[in-house]
Design an enzyme around this catalytic site. Structure first.
Site, PDB file in Angstrom:
ATOM      1  N   GLU A  75       0.834  -1.196   0.000  1.00  0.00           N
ATOM      2  CA  GLU A  75       0.000   0.000   0.000  1.00  0.00           C
ATOM      3  C   GLU A  75       0.876   1.256   0.000  1.00  0.00           C
ATOM      4  O   GLU A  75       1.622   1.514   0.930  1.00  0.00           O
ATOM      5  CB  GLU A  75      -0.899   0.012   1.247  1.00  0.00           C
ATOM      6  CG  GLU A  75      -1.661   1.307   1.429  1.00  0.00           C
ATOM      7  CD  GLU A  75      -2.458   1.346   2.741  1.00  0.00           C
ATOM      8  OE1 GLU A  75      -2.460   0.342   3.474  1.00  0.00           O
ATOM      9  OE2 GLU A  75      -3.063   2.393   3.007  1.00  0.00           O
TER      10      GLU A  75
ATOM     11  N   ASP B  78      -1.352  -1.075   5.617  1.00  0.00           N
ATOM     12  CA  ASP B  78      -1.380  -0.495   6.953  1.00  0.00           C
ATOM     13  C   ASP B  78      -2.446  -1.175   7.806  1.00  0.00           C
ATOM     14  O   ASP B  78      -3.456  -1.645   7.287  1.00  0.00           O
ATOM     15  CB  ASP B  78      -1.722   1.006   6.879  1.00  0.00           C
ATOM     16  CG  ASP B  78      -0.594   1.814   6.264  1.00  0.00           C
ATOM     17  OD1 ASP B  78       0.540   1.297   6.211  1.00  0.00           O
ATOM     18  OD2 ASP B  78      -0.851   2.958   5.841  1.00  0.00           O
TER      19      ASP B  78
ATOM     20  N   ASP C 202      -4.875  -0.108   9.416  1.00  0.00           N
ATOM     21  CA  ASP C 202      -5.959   0.837   9.691  1.00  0.00           C
ATOM     22  C   ASP C 202      -7.122   0.586   8.726  1.00  0.00           C
ATOM     23  O   ASP C 202      -7.102  -0.379   7.959  1.00  0.00           O
ATOM     24  CB  ASP C 202      -5.458   2.295   9.599  1.00  0.00           C
ATOM     25  CG  ASP C 202      -4.944   2.623   8.194  1.00  0.00           C
ATOM     26  OD1 ASP C 202      -5.154   1.817   7.253  1.00  0.00           O
ATOM     27  OD2 ASP C 202      -4.318   3.687   8.034  1.00  0.00           O
TER      28      ASP C 202
ATOM     29  N   ASP D 182      -8.262   2.158   6.029  1.00  0.00           N
ATOM     30  CA  ASP D 182      -7.933   2.199   4.606  1.00  0.00           C
ATOM     31  C   ASP D 182      -7.160   0.954   4.185  1.00  0.00           C
ATOM     32  O   ASP D 182      -7.399   0.391   3.119  1.00  0.00           O
ATOM     33  CB  ASP D 182      -7.105   3.449   4.280  1.00  0.00           C
ATOM     34  CG  ASP D 182      -7.988   4.692   4.228  1.00  0.00           C
ATOM     35  OD1 ASP D 182      -9.211   4.528   4.017  1.00  0.00           O
ATOM     36  OD2 ASP D 182      -7.463   5.804   4.409  1.00  0.00           O
TER      37      ASP D 182
END
Ligand code: 0RA
Length: 651
Positions: free
Chosen positions: A431, A509, A511, A513
């Site tokens: 990412e 990540d 998180d 997203d």
């Protein structure tokens, strides 16, 4: 042996094939593996026997209970396993069924209709792989019991009382020295029992989990029952898709002595979603029943469209694929002696089944199209749209091929590895460019390749085929992999044998997203390169969530992936001293780690944790993806609310 199904089934009818020692010696040969899958397989094996009783017309209720110690009981209201004397084996028929492999009565065609097949190794297998097993049978007004240890009887078949009903109860304790885990997952059993309820209409299947009791003292419990079988199954499968029209086409019939049940409906999506079963087993590799289904569907719809004259008028060449865009269907056949072929033994080989299914689907569509001209026209319009989209996709694919040839093949953003042996090579899909940069610096450049992804890739669940060819990010992934989707003959064919890496690792990540990108990439593989998942090539990287560091001793530091590890590290480092000299860093993004840390924690094969992406249950996987990535919002919201507590994300 009784010559007819309705003759009394006596102990002698059970044929004896081979011994049980082999099962404990090589359990994987009999139940597939000794991990989570094999553990759950034990339950399916017993439930299959109860379902056989139901198919024979003698059982309507099956109750599965997970006990606090992860032992299982399966109770049914069938006839009860026979307890009379088996002359040849010189023991009770019950003991033969429980201690002799393949002795379930299944191996004689004349006894009754059977499920079995893939799982059809018999309850004796379950017995062999359990430290303790207790079978209780209610039959002929009496109650009988026998107990076993690792497949060996430790009591005789004892008469322990009277009974005013019939049925069988099997209780078993899976052997922890054989299985790598002995903890049952509620959702896995739940998914299978729901599937079985749809596949066997009229049978109630119940699952109770005594490990989880709510504040009112009630155990977690679900009950599945389907009056209309596959008709309701197709509706369930399309729960989070928009229907093209309300009706589900349905037939439950017998052709050439083969029971065939089919349900189908169309939705507004672009994916084909056909699930096929033989004797209640999900045939993920398809086979003759699926071929018959496709042939019958294509021929019937083509004939109808020809009759309307639209194909001629619009000068469009229709292909088989076009009839299956937005199609959700379930095909279930019961075959006396199934031949299972293919890599995972889930491809039906019996040639006679093909024409039976072809006839059934043709009959069903023949009636439906005739009686519902408005809906029939809607289907034909959708098929024409699919054909036009396929032609547009072919053009887009040709453009992409030409570009690939002039540009040398590999995407510019790819930092490839030097080794050319796919078995040794790994591709990290990372990412963002910044984490991609760290990964390029930190990697082992012999075997690890890095492809940075620019944010969210296209949601293929909502996109037509040509947009997939036009997407830069997706064509970069395909080019890096060395894979192409679609040929002129088959718009979805994938040349998996050309794949350049046997590990494809999604690294995002920790998180919201990151989770979204992870899901988008998994959706791409699930819908367009399922074989990559089936072969076990797709993984998700697990970056650590914390770094715990001692300020007094500089070399004392530990990466932690869970809350427990974090607490343990703090406790260990503080060693009875003050909690303030310890610093805990919470990682949110890959970018917060330098290349060395990223290598050490997330990429280096010795330390890293990878989650392999697998498909346990294709129905559940399809439903989850359609719901997470599709158009309907309410089911998605409900899912996220229900699962938020499990997700390892920091919203
Ligand atoms: C052998 C023969 C018959 C039934 C069964 C086995 C049987 C096995 C299991 C395992 C769980 N539940 C079960 N129910 C039945 C035929 C019995 C007859 O003809 O009476």
């Amino acid at each position: 042996m009784a010559e007819e199904n309705n003759k009394a089934y006596t102990g002698d009818s059970i044929q004896v094939l081979e011994g049980l020692e082999a099962v404990r010696k090589r359990p994987a040969m009999y139940i597939g593996d000794v991990g989570e899958r094999g553990l759950h397989h034990l339950v399916y094996e017993v439930v299959d026997n109860s379902i056989d009783e139901a198919l024979a017309g003698y059982c309507s209720n099956v109750e599965v209970t997970i006990h606090e110690d992860n032992s299982i009981t399966v109770v049914d209201n069938g006839r009860g396993i026979p307890v009379d004397w088996h002359k040849k084996e010189n023991k009770s028929a019950l003991e033969v069924v429980m201690t002799v492999l393949h002795a379930g009565g299944k191996f004689d065609k004349s006894s009754y209709k059977v499920s079995g097949g893939l799982h059809g190794v018999g309850v004796s297998c379950v017995n062999a792989l359990s430290t303790k097993c207790v079978v209780t049978v209610c039959r002929d007004g009496k109650k009988y019991r026998q107990e076993y240890t690792c497949g060996k009887p430790v009591t005789a078949v004892e008469e322990i009382g009277t009974a005013d009903k019939t049925g069988t109860e099997v209780a078993f304790w899976p052997d922890g020295s054989i299985f790598t885990t002995t903890e049952y997952q509620f959702y896995i059993l739940e998914n299978r029992l729901r599937e079985l309820a749809y596949l066997n209409k009229g049978v109630r299947l119940q699952l109770t989990d005594l490990r989880s009791i709510d504040e009112n003292g009630n155990a977690k419990s679900v009950s599945f029952y389907s009056e209309e079988g596959l008709k309701q199954f197709a509706t369930y499968l399309d729960e989070s898709r928009e229907a093209l029209f309300g009706d589900v086409m349905y037939i439950d019939t017998e052709k050439n002595g083969i029971p065939v049940e089919i349900a189908l409906r169309y939705n507004t999506s672009y994916t084909e979603n056909v699930h096929s079963y033989v004797n209640n087993i999900n045939t993920i590799e398809g086979g003759t029943h699926l071929e018959g289904f496709r042939r019958g569907l294509t021929r019937s719809l083509k004939k109808y469209a020809d009759g309307l004259g639209v194909l001629e008028k619009q000068k469009i060449e229709i292909s088989g694929d076009d009839f299956r865009e937005g199609l959700t269907a379930v095909v279930s056949v019961k075959v006396q002696e199934p031949l299972f072929e293919g890599q995972t033994k889930t491809k039906l080989g019996n040639s006679e089944v093909s024409s039976a299914v072809d006839q059934a689907v043709s009959e069903m569509l023949g009636y439906y199209l005739e009686e519902h001209p408005k809906e029939a026209k809607t289907i034909v319009d959708k098929v024409l749209l699919a054909a036009r989209a396929r032609i547009a996709a072919r053009k887009a694919r040709d453009v992409q091929r030409k570009n690939a040839m002039s540009g040398g093949g590999l995407p510019g953003k790819l930092a490839d590895c030097s080794d050319r042996n796919p078995e040794k090579c790994e591709l990290f899909l990372v990412e963002g460019d910044s984490a991609g940069g760290s990964a390029k610096q930190g990697r082992d450049r012999h075997t690890q390749a890095i492809l940075p992804l620019r944010g969210k890739i296209l949601n293929v669940e909502k996109a037509m085929l040509h947009r997939i060819y036009e997407s830069d990010e997706i064509s970069n992934i395909m080019k890096a992999l060395g894979i192409t989707i679609g040929t002129d003959e088959d718009s979805k064919a994938v040349n998996i044998d050309k794949i350049r890496y046997h590990k494809i690792i999604i690294m995002c990540d920790a998180d919201v997203d990151g989770s979204h990108i992870e899901t988008l990439v998994m959706t791409l593989f699930f819908r367009y390169m399922k074989e990559v998942i089936e072969k076990g090539y797709l993984y998700v990287a697990c970056p650590p969530l914390y770094l715990v560091k001692s300020q007094r001793k500089k070399d004392l530091q530990r990466y932690c992936w869970t809350e427990e590890q974090r607490i343990a590290a703090i406790e260990e480092f503080s060693n009875g001293e003050n909690d303030k000299s310890i610093v805990v860093t919470r990682y949110k993004g890959l970018g917060e780690m330098n290349p060395e840390q990223l290598w050490e924690t997330t990429m280096c094969p010795e330390n890293r944790m990878l989650r392999q992406v697998t498909i346990e249950n294709s129905v559940a996987a399809d439903a989850a993806i359609a719901m997470l990535m599709g158009d309907e919002v309410p089911p998605r919201r409900q899912f996220i609310e229900e699962n938020a507590k499990f997700a390892n994300i920091d919203a």
